[in-house]
Design an enzyme around this catalytic site. Structure first.
Site, PDB file in Angstrom:
ATOM      1  N   CYS A 263      21.206  11.656  -4.936  1.00  0.00           N
ATOM      2  CA  CYS A 263      21.874  12.134  -3.890  1.00  0.00           C
ATOM      3  C   CYS A 263      22.499  12.762  -4.386  1.00  0.00           C
ATOM      4  CB  CYS A 263      22.052  11.094  -2.588  1.00  0.00           C
ATOM      5  SG  CYS A 263      21.372  10.019  -2.486  1.00  0.00           S
TER       6      CYS A 263
ATOM      7  N   HIS B 190      26.962  15.541   2.022  1.00  0.00           N
ATOM      8  CA  HIS B 190      25.571  14.536   1.469  1.00  0.00           C
ATOM      9  C   HIS B 190      25.781  13.434   3.183  1.00  0.00           C
ATOM     10  CE1 HIS B 190      22.666  12.279   0.268  1.00  0.00           C
ATOM     11  NE2 HIS B 190      22.968  11.141   0.037  1.00  0.00           N
TER      12      HIS B 190
ATOM     13  N   ASN C 179      19.210   9.946   5.752  1.00  0.00           N
ATOM     14  CA  ASN C 179      19.212  10.152   4.225  1.00  0.00           C
ATOM     15  C   ASN C 179      18.465  10.854   3.323  1.00  0.00           C
ATOM     16  OD1 ASN C 179      20.079  10.500   1.253  1.00  0.00           O
ATOM     17  ND2 ASN C 179      21.382   8.258   1.071  1.00  0.00           N
TER      18      ASN C 179
HETATM   19  N1  COA Z   1      19.153  -4.023  10.841  1.00  0.00           N
HETATM   20  C1  COA Z   1      19.916  -5.047  11.821  1.00  0.00           C
HETATM   21  N2  COA Z   1      20.829  -5.969  10.898  1.00  0.00           N
HETATM   22  C2  COA Z   1      21.166  -5.626   9.691  1.00  0.00           C
HETATM   23  C3  COA Z   1      20.551  -4.034   8.722  1.00  0.00           C
HETATM   24  C4  COA Z   1      19.584  -4.158  10.012  1.00  0.00           C
HETATM   25  N3  COA Z   1      18.623  -2.465   8.753  1.00  0.00           N
HETATM   26  N4  COA Z   1      20.629  -4.405   8.031  1.00  0.00           N
HETATM   27  C5  COA Z   1      21.613  -4.904   7.473  1.00  0.00           C
HETATM   28  N5  COA Z   1      21.368  -5.726   8.648  1.00  0.00           N
HETATM   29  C6  COA Z   1      22.291  -6.812   8.853  1.00  0.00           C
HETATM   30  C7  COA Z   1      22.986  -7.799   7.411  1.00  0.00           C
HETATM   31  O1  COA Z   1      21.711  -8.454   6.995  1.00  0.00           O
HETATM   32  C8  COA Z   1      24.186  -8.384   7.852  1.00  0.00           C
HETATM   33  O2  COA Z   1      23.850  -9.685   8.426  1.00  0.00           O
HETATM   34  P1  COA Z   1      24.743 -11.135   8.219  1.00  0.00           P
HETATM   35  O3  COA Z   1      26.682 -10.772   8.784  1.00  0.00           O
HETATM   36  O4  COA Z   1      24.023 -11.988   9.522  1.00  0.00           O
HETATM   37  O5  COA Z   1      24.075 -11.605   6.475  1.00  0.00           O
HETATM   38  C9  COA Z   1      24.663  -7.785   8.722  1.00  0.00           C
HETATM   39  O6  COA Z   1      23.710  -6.390   9.346  1.00  0.00           O
HETATM   40  C10 COA Z   1      25.670  -6.967   7.897  1.00  0.00           C
HETATM   41  O7  COA Z   1      25.693  -6.477   6.779  1.00  0.00           O
HETATM   42  P2  COA Z   1      26.299  -5.311   5.573  1.00  0.00           P
HETATM   43  O8  COA Z   1      24.915  -4.651   4.739  1.00  0.00           O
HETATM   44  O9  COA Z   1      26.918  -5.835   4.929  1.00  0.00           O
HETATM   45  O10 COA Z   1      26.432  -4.360   6.734  1.00  0.00           O
HETATM   46  P3  COA Z   1      27.632  -2.799   6.490  1.00  0.00           P
HETATM   47  O11 COA Z   1      28.651  -3.249   7.126  1.00  0.00           O
HETATM   48  O12 COA Z   1      27.586  -3.409   4.786  1.00  0.00           O
HETATM   49  O13 COA Z   1      26.922  -2.045   6.504  1.00  0.00           O
HETATM   50  C11 COA Z   1      24.894   0.069   5.101  1.00  0.00           C
HETATM   51  C12 COA Z   1      25.305  -1.745   6.070  1.00  0.00           C
HETATM   52  C13 COA Z   1      24.296   0.136   4.779  1.00  0.00           C
HETATM   53  C14 COA Z   1      24.928   0.801   6.569  1.00  0.00           C
HETATM   54  C15 COA Z   1      26.393   0.138   4.821  1.00  0.00           C
HETATM   55  O14 COA Z   1      26.953  -0.569   3.701  1.00  0.00           O
HETATM   56  C16 COA Z   1      26.481   1.384   3.829  1.00  0.00           C
HETATM   57  O15 COA Z   1      26.322   2.468   5.290  1.00  0.00           O
HETATM   58  N6  COA Z   1      26.665   1.691   2.678  1.00  0.00           N
HETATM   59  C17 COA Z   1      26.468   3.174   2.137  1.00  0.00           C
HETATM   60  C18 COA Z   1      25.005   3.852   2.272  1.00  0.00           C
HETATM   61  C19 COA Z   1      25.080   4.739   1.405  1.00  0.00           C
HETATM   62  O16 COA Z   1      25.890   5.062   2.101  1.00  0.00           O
HETATM   63  N7  COA Z   1      23.900   5.000   0.496  1.00  0.00           N
HETATM   64  C20 COA Z   1      23.085   6.384  -0.010  1.00  0.00           C
HETATM   65  C21 COA Z   1      24.560   7.025  -0.808  1.00  0.00           C
HETATM   66  S1  COA Z   1      23.254   8.041  -2.112  1.00  0.00           S
END
Ligand code: COA
Length: 322
Positions: free
Chosen positions: A114, A249, A279
């Site tokens: 990215c 980004h 993204n």
């Molecule tokens: N729909 C519904 N529920 C979802 C889901 C989806 N698409 N994806 C994950 N969940 C659930 C998980 O299973 C978890 O459930 P649980 O609490 O029952 O176990 C809950 O949501 C929380 O998951 P988690 O992964 O801890 O969520 P989060 O608050 O960290 O958010 C992201 C996830 C990916 C949105 C966040 O971590 C993020 O944005 N990270 C950075 C990603 C990024 O920028 N990547 C690219 C860099 S180049």
């Protein structure tokens, strides 16, 4: 006479097919509400079979040349950032050169996930300043829909496809402050396992899917990008008040908001496309830059800060006077 890389034009291409969160939720265990709240994403574009990295990169490049008022004959290098090339080789860059009809010159791909566009921009700027090229197309082109794991709802809802490009022209740097002022690149390979693709053409029978520890990536993104922004300002003796536009980004609205707050920029000074594009990896910064140039927000003379972070970890920033 010092040479500067002038950002002469920008272009973009998005696949025809738009997929909303509700449409995704028909096949993935997710909801529009969850995706919007956690990421700000409302929809993304997914490439059709003909919309390859080469095809989209070529379209974006054509648009950037037209915006710059440049001809194919003005191009003597193509530097293309992608993690989803059509083939292991030839590079997507030289496929784009063939499609455009570029005669001579040189081209190669840059793999920095990215952060790929910032890396490619930095390489292009260095080559222009060194006198190795006078007209460089810098492109980010990605088809992440081909490497997503549809069984992993934590990642497959976050990405989209597309391409963005800029045309850089060597300009006289004396008596002007236009052009790329500086670029700043970083990598920490020990963090390679928090965001990666678990295969490649070199691994027989395993093309690979994207794997991510979202929380860890989030944590590092906020810290590293803030450092990269400070570094760019310090290197040019500028303050936050000198920045007209942040083009970050486009991975997550919450990370984007955090960067805007850090710079003390009003929300309308931060270019956002993540809601409509999701993204698009190396394409995200040039697509956002292109949008704000085409709709008249970013104007000649504006100071623009670009930043991105991706799997590697790799990250960086660039300061450009338009
Ligand atoms: N729909 C519904 N529920 C979802 C889901 C989806 N698409 N994806 C994950 N969940 C659930 C998980 O299973 C978890 O459930 P649980 O609490 O029952 O176990 C809950 O949501 C929380 O998951 P988690 O992964 O801890 O969520 P989060 O608050 O960290 O958010 C992201 C996830 C990916 C949105 C966040 O971590 C993020 O944005 N990270 C950075 C990603 C990024 O920028 N990547 C690219 C860099 S180049």
């Amino acid at each position: 006479m010092p040479i500067r890389s002038i950002l002469a034009g920008a272009g973009g291409y998005l696949p025809e097919r738009i997929v909303t969160n509700d449409e995704l939720a028909r096949t993935v265990d997710t909801s529009d509400e969850w995706i919007r709240e956690r990421t700000g994403i409302k929809q993304r574009h997914f490439a059709g079979p003909h919309e390859t990295a080469t095809f989209m990169g070529t379209e974006a490049a054509r648009a950037a040349l037209a915006h710059a008022g440049a001809e194919v004959a003005d191009v003597d290098a193509v530097i293309l950032a992608t993690s989803t090339p059509d083939q292991a080789f030839p590079s997507t860059a030289v496929r784009v050169m063939a499609a455009l009809g570029v005669k001579g010159g040189f081209g190669f791909d840059v793999a920095a996930a990215c952060a790929g566009f910032i890396y490619a921009l930095s390489v292009a700027d260095g080559m222009i300043r060194a006198g190795q090229a006078k007209g460089v197309l810098v492109i980010g082109s990605e088809v992440y829909s081909r490497i997503l794991n549809w069984e992993d709802r934590g990642t497959c809802v976050l990405f989209g496809d597309g391409a963005g490009a800029v045309f850089l022209r060597a300009g006289d740097g004396s008596g002007t402050d236009r052009g790329i002022l500086s670029t700043h690149l970083h990598a920490q390979g020990t963090l390679g396992d928090i965001l990666y693709v678990d295969g490649a053409v070199g691994q027989r029978g395993k093309p690979g899917h994207l794997v991510m520890n979202g929380r860890e990536v989030f944590r590092h993104a906020v810290t590293r990008l803030a450092e990269a922004v400070d570094e760019a300002l310090n290197a040019n003796n500028l303050t936050r008040a000198d920045i007209d536009w942040l083009v970050p980004h486009q991975a997550n609205q919450r990370i984007i908001d955090g960067m805007g707050r850090k710079l003390g920029l009003a929300a309308e000074r931060v270019v956002v496309t993540v809601d409509r594009h999701a993204n698009t990896s190396a394409a995200s910064v040039p697509l956002a830059l292109n949008e704000a140039c085409q709709d008249g927000r970013i104007k000649p003379g504006d100071m623009v800060l670009l930043e991105a972070l991706g799997g590697g970890l790799v990250w960086g920033s660039a300061l450009v006077r338009m």
